[in-house]
Design a protein around this motif. Structure first.
Motif, PDB file in Angstrom:
ATOM      1  N   ALA A   1       0.828  -1.210   0.000  1.00  0.00           N
ATOM      2  CA  ALA A   1       0.000   0.000   0.000  1.00  0.00           C
ATOM      3  C   ALA A   1       0.860   1.257   0.000  1.00  0.00           C
ATOM      4  CB  ALA A   1      -0.928  -0.017   1.213  1.00  0.00           C
ATOM      5  N   GLU A   2       2.016   1.201   0.687  1.00  0.00           N
ATOM      6  CA  GLU A   2       2.892   2.377   0.772  1.00  0.00           C
ATOM      7  C   GLU A   2       3.361   2.835  -0.607  1.00  0.00           C
ATOM      8  OE1 GLU A   2       3.173  -0.345   2.581  1.00  0.00           O
ATOM      9  OE2 GLU A   2       2.552   0.439   4.545  1.00  0.00           O
ATOM     10  N   GLU A   3       3.666   1.872  -1.492  1.00  0.00           N
ATOM     11  CA  GLU A   3       4.119   2.209  -2.847  1.00  0.00           C
ATOM     12  C   GLU A   3       3.007   2.882  -3.643  1.00  0.00           C
ATOM     13  OE1 GLU A   3       7.139   1.901  -4.267  1.00  0.00           O
ATOM     14  OE2 GLU A   3       7.912   1.296  -2.306  1.00  0.00           O
ATOM     15  N   ILE A   4       1.799   2.372  -3.497  1.00  0.00           N
ATOM     16  CA  ILE A   4       0.662   2.932  -4.240  1.00  0.00           C
ATOM     17  C   ILE A   4       0.335   4.335  -3.726  1.00  0.00           C
ATOM     18  CG2 ILE A   4      -1.750   2.567  -4.879  1.00  0.00           C
ATOM     19  CD1 ILE A   4      -1.288  -0.438  -4.404  1.00  0.00           C
ATOM     20  N   ILE A   5       0.380   4.512  -2.405  1.00  0.00           N
ATOM     21  CA  ILE A   5       0.124   5.832  -1.809  1.00  0.00           C
ATOM     22  C   ILE A   5       1.162   6.838  -2.297  1.00  0.00           C
ATOM     23  CG2 ILE A   5       0.151   7.117   0.375  1.00  0.00           C
ATOM     24  CD1 ILE A   5      -1.007   4.518   1.672  1.00  0.00           C
ATOM     25  N   ARG A   6       2.423   6.405  -2.330  1.00  0.00           N
ATOM     26  CA  ARG A   6       3.507   7.286  -2.781  1.00  0.00           C
ATOM     27  C   ARG A   6       3.269   7.745  -4.221  1.00  0.00           C
ATOM     28  NH1 ARG A   6       7.477   3.988  -1.794  1.00  0.00           N
ATOM     29  NH2 ARG A   6       7.542   4.550   0.401  1.00  0.00           N
ATOM     30  N   PHE A   7       2.788   6.851  -5.077  1.00  0.00           N
ATOM     31  CA  PHE A   7       2.504   7.176  -6.476  1.00  0.00           C
ATOM     32  C   PHE A   7       1.445   8.277  -6.579  1.00  0.00           C
ATOM     33  CE2 PHE A   7      -0.841   6.184  -9.650  1.00  0.00           C
ATOM     34  CZ  PHE A   7      -0.186   6.594 -10.804  1.00  0.00           C
ATOM     35  N   HIS A   8       0.312   8.077  -5.904  1.00  0.00           N
ATOM     36  CA  HIS A   8      -0.781   9.055  -5.974  1.00  0.00           C
ATOM     37  C   HIS A   8      -0.372  10.395  -5.341  1.00  0.00           C
ATOM     38  CE1 HIS A   8      -3.910   6.399  -7.509  1.00  0.00           C
ATOM     39  NE2 HIS A   8      -3.579   5.480  -6.612  1.00  0.00           N
ATOM     40  N   LYS A   9       0.269  10.325  -4.186  1.00  0.00           N
ATOM     41  CA  LYS A   9       0.622  11.537  -3.439  1.00  0.00           C
ATOM     42  C   LYS A   9       1.607  12.402  -4.214  1.00  0.00           C
ATOM     43  CE  LYS A   9       2.245  13.014   1.121  1.00  0.00           C
ATOM     44  NZ  LYS A   9       2.767  12.577   2.441  1.00  0.00           N
ATOM     45  N   LYS A  10       2.599  11.780  -4.833  1.00  0.00           N
ATOM     46  CA  LYS A  10       3.622  12.519  -5.593  1.00  0.00           C
ATOM     47  C   LYS A  10       2.982  13.293  -6.750  1.00  0.00           C
ATOM     48  CE  LYS A  10       8.141  11.738  -7.817  1.00  0.00           C
ATOM     49  NZ  LYS A  10       7.867  12.249  -9.165  1.00  0.00           N
ATOM     50  N   LEU A  11       2.116  12.623  -7.498  1.00  0.00           N
ATOM     51  CA  LEU A  11       1.463  13.283  -8.633  1.00  0.00           C
ATOM     52  C   LEU A  11       0.566  14.425  -8.170  1.00  0.00           C
ATOM     53  CD1 LEU A  11       0.498  10.169 -10.803  1.00  0.00           C
ATOM     54  CD2 LEU A  11       2.168  11.929 -11.399  1.00  0.00           C
ATOM     55  N   PHE A  12      -0.137  14.219  -7.052  1.00  0.00           N
ATOM     56  CA  PHE A  12      -1.043  15.254  -6.548  1.00  0.00           C
ATOM     57  C   PHE A  12      -0.260  16.469  -6.056  1.00  0.00           C
ATOM     58  CE2 PHE A  12      -3.696  17.253  -3.264  1.00  0.00           C
ATOM     59  CZ  PHE A  12      -4.875  17.444  -3.972  1.00  0.00           C
ATOM     60  N   GLU A  13       0.828  16.228  -5.318  1.00  0.00           N
ATOM     61  CA  GLU A  13       1.631  17.333  -4.778  1.00  0.00           C
ATOM     62  C   GLU A  13       2.355  18.098  -5.876  1.00  0.00           C
ATOM     63  OE1 GLU A  13       4.084  15.400  -1.906  1.00  0.00           O
ATOM     64  OE2 GLU A  13       2.571  15.543  -0.300  1.00  0.00           O
ATOM     65  N   GLU A  14       2.663  17.432  -6.988  1.00  0.00           N
ATOM     66  CA  GLU A  14       3.315  18.105  -8.116  1.00  0.00           C
ATOM     67  C   GLU A  14       2.317  18.840  -9.000  1.00  0.00           C
ATOM     68  OE1 GLU A  14       5.410  15.000 -10.085  1.00  0.00           O
ATOM     69  OE2 GLU A  14       7.061  14.935  -8.623  1.00  0.00           O
ATOM     70  N   GLY A  15       1.033  18.747  -8.653  1.00  0.00           N
ATOM     71  CA  GLY A  15       0.000  19.437  -9.416  1.00  0.00           C
ATOM     72  C   GLY A  15      -0.360  18.756 -10.721  1.00  0.00           C
ATOM     73  N   LYS A  16       0.056  17.503 -10.877  1.00  0.00           N
ATOM     74  CA  LYS A  16      -0.219  16.785 -12.122  1.00  0.00           C
ATOM     75  C   LYS A  16      -1.582  16.096 -12.112  1.00  0.00           C
ATOM     76  CE  LYS A  16       4.660  15.922 -13.174  1.00  0.00           C
ATOM     77  NZ  LYS A  16       5.711  14.887 -13.372  1.00  0.00           N
ATOM     78  N   THR A  17      -2.177  15.929 -10.922  1.00  0.00           N
ATOM     79  CA  THR A  17      -3.501  15.308 -10.829  1.00  0.00           C
ATOM     80  C   THR A  17      -4.385  16.094  -9.873  1.00  0.00           C
ATOM     81  OG1 THR A  17      -2.794  13.836  -9.030  1.00  0.00           O
ATOM     82  CG2 THR A  17      -2.603  12.985 -11.274  1.00  0.00           C
ATOM     83  N   GLU A  18      -5.687  15.927 -10.069  1.00  0.00           N
ATOM     84  CA  GLU A  18      -6.672  16.576  -9.192  1.00  0.00           C
ATOM     85  C   GLU A  18      -7.409  15.551  -8.340  1.00  0.00           C
ATOM     86  OE1 GLU A  18      -9.039  19.412 -11.808  1.00  0.00           O
ATOM     87  OE2 GLU A  18      -7.759  18.353 -13.258  1.00  0.00           O
ATOM     88  N   VAL A  19      -7.434  14.313  -8.809  1.00  0.00           N
ATOM     89  CA  VAL A  19      -8.198  13.251  -8.148  1.00  0.00           C
ATOM     90  C   VAL A  19      -7.401  11.951  -8.212  1.00  0.00           C
ATOM     91  CG1 VAL A  19     -10.277  11.806  -8.334  1.00  0.00           C
ATOM     92  CG2 VAL A  19     -10.451  14.268  -8.622  1.00  0.00           C
ATOM     93  N   ALA A  20      -7.505  11.147  -7.149  1.00  0.00           N
ATOM     94  CA  ALA A  20      -6.887   9.813  -7.136  1.00  0.00           C
ATOM     95  C   ALA A  20      -7.976   8.752  -7.188  1.00  0.00           C
ATOM     96  CB  ALA A  20      -6.038   9.632  -5.882  1.00  0.00           C
TER      97      ALA A  20
END
Length: 436
Positions: free
Chosen positions: A138-157
């Protein structure tokens, strides 16, 4: 008798599965709810003796259990996630968030996403994916979503894992969960029902365990009809009678030095694991001072099972040690060569046809050995071999393997393609191409 199915997953997923399973009266659904995927291991270890089959809510718990060696394909399943499941989650997220252009998605394969895009018009929606085949922490999947969101590349996970959904929500990231569709869940329920019924019939099959005394040339001449030999066999009969009681079977002495126990496959598989087979061999040896071999035959009828146990004993006679050999109703042969229960080789009994059967009669090689070499060649994906390699496969001497390869060459089942030098000294080794 109902098929006991353990349902493993988060509370909402398990509840959804239980609701859809009500129409399957043959299944007794037993819920096991977790908060984190890692709890799956404890659940299975504590309840595996109570359950016939396992229904996992998704890919994550299923492959986590597989990675721990707790389940196999034959006793567990999970509903796959199709594009239709994702479409419903996208619609919910779009309505609740008031529209979005960028999203991140885990678990679902790229191929499913492509089908969805080709089937439905998704406008300018761009989805960043994190696809994987089996299990990811789960940690790897969370890291994937969180990184994209914090970089402004996504709005929703968008996630398929409950633990990931809850953790991202706690961190203030808009997250929506993709769950299996009712159709996918019902398909798995039907599969488990059919699998459970098949297993039930399989456990009801006739099983015969045969124990045969291994005679040396001298003992065969000197002891075959002596009182001493009969006393030794009485000791073996006592060991077999005790075991027959254990597996609720019927004990029969077929002839001098040959004993059968008739029981069911379910009883045999429950009590007669490979390690206990070797314990039985050792117990017979200690009490009777005689070496024995064991064959197990399964069949839909008593006749089939008896033919297969005799075939198993025939294969066992070709081995140097005292192995355990089993033959099932499909003529699948399994040789168990170690006391720890390691299955050395499993292969199909090959039907050669009348012409080849006639040719083998005059050959100095057993067709069973040829079938085993054919299986091992495919297993190792290698058809260019030397006698030394074949000796490692068959666990015999290189000299014996040279004789086998020469006989295969004579029969047209192998062809010499060259030679190789093993080192600075010694004769070159022939290199063969197998024509099996």
């Amino acid at each position: 008798m109902k098929i006991r199915v353990g349902v493993v997953g988060p509370g909402d997923s398990v509840g959804h599965i239980l609701a859809l399973s009500r129409e399957y009266s043959e299944l007794e659904m037993i819920p096991y709810i977790y908060k984190e995927t890692k709890e799956t291991e404890k659940i299975i270890r504590e309840h595996k003796t109570e359950i016939d089959l396992w229904f996992f809510s998704g890919q994550a718990p299923y492959y986590y259990a597989r990675s721990k060696g707790l389940i196999g394909e034959e006793n567990a399943h999970y509903p796959p996630l199709y594009g239709s499941s994702l479409l419903g989650t996208l619609l919910e997220a779009h309505i609740r968030e008031g529209g979005f252009q960028q999203a991140s998605l885990d678990t679902i394969q790229e191929s499913e996403l492509d089908i969805l895009k080709n089937t439905y018009f998704l406008g300018d929606l761009n989805i960043h994916t994190f696809s994987y085949n089996e299990y990811e922490p789960a940690e790897e999947i969370i890291r994937f979503h969180k990184k994209l969101f914090e970089e402004g590349k996504t709005e929703v996970a968008l996630t398929c894992v409950q633990e990931v959904h809850d953790r991202l929500r706690e961190q203030g990231i808009p997250c929506y969960r993709v769950v299996p569709s009712p159709v996918a869940i019902k398909l798995v329920l039907r599969y488990l029902r059919e699998r459970g019924q098949s297993n039930w019939y399989k456990r009801s099959q006739i099983a015969i365990m045969g124990m045969e005394v291994v005679h040396s040339a001298s003992s065969l001449e000197e002891q075959h009809f002596t009182y001493e030999m009969k006393r030794h066999e009485l000791e073996i009969k006592q060991v077999m009678l005790d075991y027959a009681e254990k597996v609720q079977g019927s004990f029969v002495q077929i002839g001098d030095g040959l004993f059968f126990i008739y029981t069911t496959r379910g009883e045999m598989e429950m009590h007669f694991q490979e390690a206990s087979m070797y314990s039985l061999i050792e117990e017979a040896k200690i009490h009777s001072k005689l070496k024995v071999r064991i064959g197990v035959g399964y069949g839909l009828t008593a006749y089939d099972a008896e033919q297969n146990v005799r075939l198993a004993l025939q294969y066992a006679r070709d081995q140097k040690a005292s192995p355990v050999v089993s033959v099932d109703e499909t003529k699948q042969i399994k040789e168990h060569l170690s006391e720890c229960g390691e299955e050395a080789v499993s292969y199909q009994h090959r039907i050669w046809g009348e012409e080849w059967e006639e040719r083998f009669k005059g050959a100095k090689i057993n067709p069973a050995i040829v079938s085993k070499i054919e299986y091992l060649s495919r297993h190792y994906q290698k058809n260019i071999v030397t006698a030394q390699e074949v000796s490692r496969w068959l666990k015999n001497t290189e000299r014996n393997s040279r004789r086998i390869m020469a006989e295969l060459e004579r029969l047209g089942l192998a062809k010499v393609t060259g030679e190789e030098q093993p080192g600075q000294r010694g004769r070159p080794r022939k290199v063969y191409e197998l024509k099996l």
